[in-house]
Design a protein around this motif. Structure first.
Motif, PDB file in Angstrom:
ATOM      1  N   UNK A   3     -18.824 -35.994  14.676  1.00 25.44           N
ATOM      2  CA  UNK A   3     -18.730 -34.658  15.446  1.00 25.44           C
ATOM      3  C   UNK A   3     -18.068 -34.572  16.197  1.00 25.44           C
ATOM      4  N   UNK A   4     -17.265 -33.866  16.697  1.00 24.97           N
ATOM      5  CA  UNK A   4     -15.652 -34.111  17.157  1.00 24.97           C
ATOM      6  C   UNK A   4     -15.830 -32.393  17.754  1.00 24.97           C
ATOM      7  N   UNK A   5     -14.436 -33.059  18.865  1.00 31.65           N
ATOM      8  CA  UNK A   5     -14.186 -31.920  19.789  1.00 31.65           C
ATOM      9  C   UNK A   5     -14.929 -32.417  21.150  1.00 31.65           C
TER      10      UNK A   5
ATOM     11  N   UNK B 181     -14.934 -36.878  21.595  1.00 32.82           N
ATOM     12  CA  UNK B 181     -15.301 -34.887  22.162  1.00 32.82           C
ATOM     13  C   UNK B 181     -13.883 -35.086  22.553  1.00 32.82           C
ATOM     14  N   UNK B 182     -12.664 -35.770  22.364  1.00 33.55           N
ATOM     15  CA  UNK B 182     -12.037 -35.959  22.635  1.00 33.55           C
ATOM     16  C   UNK B 182     -10.504 -34.560  22.582  1.00 33.55           C
TER      17      UNK B 182
ATOM     18  N   UNK C 107     -26.239 -32.037  22.681  1.00 34.80           N
ATOM     19  CA  UNK C 107     -25.542 -31.967  20.707  1.00 34.80           C
ATOM     20  C   UNK C 107     -25.533 -33.370  19.872  1.00 34.80           C
ATOM     21  N   UNK C 108     -25.381 -34.077  20.749  1.00 34.53           N
ATOM     22  CA  UNK C 108     -25.248 -35.447  19.545  1.00 34.53           C
ATOM     23  C   UNK C 108     -26.928 -36.052  19.810  1.00 34.53           C
ATOM     24  N   UNK C 109     -27.151 -35.986  21.116  1.00 37.33           N
ATOM     25  CA  UNK C 109     -28.970 -36.008  20.927  1.00 37.33           C
ATOM     26  C   UNK C 109     -29.379 -36.327  19.639  1.00 37.33           C
TER      27      UNK C 109
ATOM     28  N   UNK D 273     -18.843 -31.809  21.899  1.00 38.79           N
ATOM     29  CA  UNK D 273     -19.043 -32.937  22.437  1.00 38.79           C
ATOM     30  C   UNK D 273     -19.495 -33.826  23.388  1.00 38.79           C
ATOM     31  N   UNK D 274     -18.534 -33.650  24.244  1.00 33.83           N
ATOM     32  CA  UNK D 274     -18.356 -34.446  25.924  1.00 33.83           C
ATOM     33  C   UNK D 274     -20.024 -34.804  26.215  1.00 33.83           C
TER      34      UNK D 274
END
Length: 341
Positions: A144-146, A123-124, A333-335, A149-150
Motif C-alpha cells: 500500500x504505497x503513496x 504513504x510517504x 483505505x488501509x482499514x 494511504x496517508x
C-alpha cells in the motif's frame, strides 16, 4: 480484532501512536475493534482517551526485538490473528518470528530492508525511491504505497475552499517534543518581524514539549501570539490559517489535505526525504535540516513566510498542488485492506 504494537513517549513523541489511532478509528467505522500493545505506559492515556484498550507489556520502546517471548504469550493468550507493527526499532527477524503465528501489517517509511509482512504500508511522498515493487516482486506482501494511504486523523474529513485575498493568521507546529525549541525561536523572530506585526500567530505545543513555560511567557509579552497546548482542533486551526511552519512527519500530509501553504523543515533523519521531496516538487517551501544551524534556519523560515504573506498567487499555487496530493481517505483505505486479511 486488530492488535497494534506501537510506542509513544517524550523521546519519540506521539506520531506513531496518532497514525495508528487513525487506522484503528477507520477500522472501527467498519465494525472491527482494535487493541494497542505498548512497551511503556506513556502512550496509554492518549489511546484510552480515544476509547481503545491499551496493554502495557513492561518492556523498552527501543529494545523491541527483545520482547518476542512476551509477544508470543500475547498472541497465544489473546488469540491474535492480525497484528499491526509501527516501530523503527524492529528488524526482519522480529517480524518473521511474529508472522509465524499471526497475519502481520507493517508501516515502513525508512525502506532500508525487505520486511516479512502480509501488508506493508508506506504513504510517504518519497516511497518510490525504495523500489518496493521491484524488491518485493518475489514475495506475497501486499504493498500500500503513496499519499493516497496517508492515515490522517478523523477530524480531517471536511475541507472547504480556501481564500487567498487576505493574510491574517499563521500556524506553527513543531512536533510532540520540539527538542530544539523551534516553536519558541520562530515565534520570537516572527514577533519581531515588521511584516508580520499585525498577523495572528498560533503556536501548537505538543504533549511532551518541555518548553511550554517559555512559550507561555512569549504569549504574555507578544500581543499577536496564541499558544495551543496539546491541541485537539488541528484541522480547524489549519483551515483558519493562511500559512504554516511545520516540522516533517504525518502533519505535513494533514496540511496538504487542508491546502495550507507551508514552510517545512526537518529535525530528524527520517524527516529529510519527506521535506526534501515536498521542496523539490514545489508543494511546500523546504527550509532544510535545522540541526545544522537553528538560528539560520529560523531566519530562512521567517523570510519565506514573509514571501507567502506578500504573494497571494504563490499561496494559491502551493495550495492547489497540496489538494491534489492528499484526499483524506487513506486511513479508510488501509482499514479495508486489513479487514480483508
Amino acid at each position: 480484532m486488530l492488535y497494534i504494537r506501537v510506542d509513544g513517549n517524550e523521546k519519540i513523541a506521539t506520531g506513531h501512536v496518532m497514525r495508528c489511532l487513525s487506522i484503528a478509528k477507520a477500522l472501527r467505522s467498519l465494525g472491527e475493534e482494535s487493541v494497542f500493545i505498548l512497551a511503556e505506559s506513556y502512550g496509554v492515556p492518549i489511546i484510552e482517551k480515544e476509547g481503545f484498550k491499551a496493554v502495557c507489556i513492561n518492556g523498552s520502546y527501543d529494545k523491541i526485538t527483545e520482547e518476542t517471548e512476551k509477544m508470543d504469550e500475547m498472541i497465544a493468550s489473546h488469540r491474535i490473528q492480525k497484528l499491526l507493527v509501527d516501530s523503527y526499532f524492529i528488524d526482519e527477524t522480529y517480524l518473521e518470528h511474529l508472522r509465524r503465528n499471526t497475519s502481520l501489517i507493517y508501516i515502513d517509511d525508512i525502506g532500508g530492508k525487505i520486511y516479512p509482512a502480509d501488508i506493508l504500508i508506506n504513504y510517504c511522498n518519497y516511497y518510490d525511491r525504495f523500489r518496493y515493487k521491484e524488491r518485493y516482486g518475489n514475495t506475497d506482501t501486499k504493498l500500500l504505497l503513496g499519499c493516497s494511504y496517508a492515515p490522517l486523523r478523523e477530524e480531517f474529513s471536511h475541507r472547504r475552499e480556501r481564500q487567498f485575498d487576505e493574510f491574517r493568521e499563521i500556524l506553527i507546529t513543531t512536533g510532540g517534543t520540539d527538542g530544539y525549541n523551534m516553536a519558541y525561536r520562530i515565534g520570537v523572530a516572527m514577533a519581531e518581524c515588521s511584516t508580520l506585526r499585525n498577523i495572528k500567530i498560533h503556536i501548537v505545543s505538543g504533549r511532551f514539549n518541555t518548553h511550554l513555560s517559555e512559550l507561555r511567557e512569549l504569549e504574555s509579552r507578544a500581543g499577536n501570539i496564541v499558544i495551543h497546548h496539546n491541541a485537539g482542533n488541528m484541522a480547524e486551526l489549519m483551515m483558519n490559517c493562511d500559512a504554516a511552519v511545520s516540522a516533517g512527519g504525518t502533519t505535513l500530509y494533514e496540511i496538504c489535505y487542508c491546502g495550507l501553504p507551508t514552510v517545512c523543515f526537518a529535525f530528524a533523519d527520517n524527516q529529510l526525504d519527506g521535506t526534501g521531496r515536498f521542496g523539490e516538487e514545489e508543494v511546500m517551501i523546504n527550509a532544510g535540516d535545522i540541526r545544522k544551524n537553528p538560528d539560520r534556519a529560523v531566519r530562512r523560515i521567517v523570510d519565506n513566510i514573509c514571501r507567502l504573506a506578500e504573494d497571494s498567487g504563490l499561496r494559491r499555487r502551493f495550495s492547489d498542488k497540496m489538494w491534489k496530493l492528499v484526499d483524506g481517505n487513506g486511513a479508510l483505505r488501509i482499514a479495508k485492506e486489513i479487514q480483508a486479511l
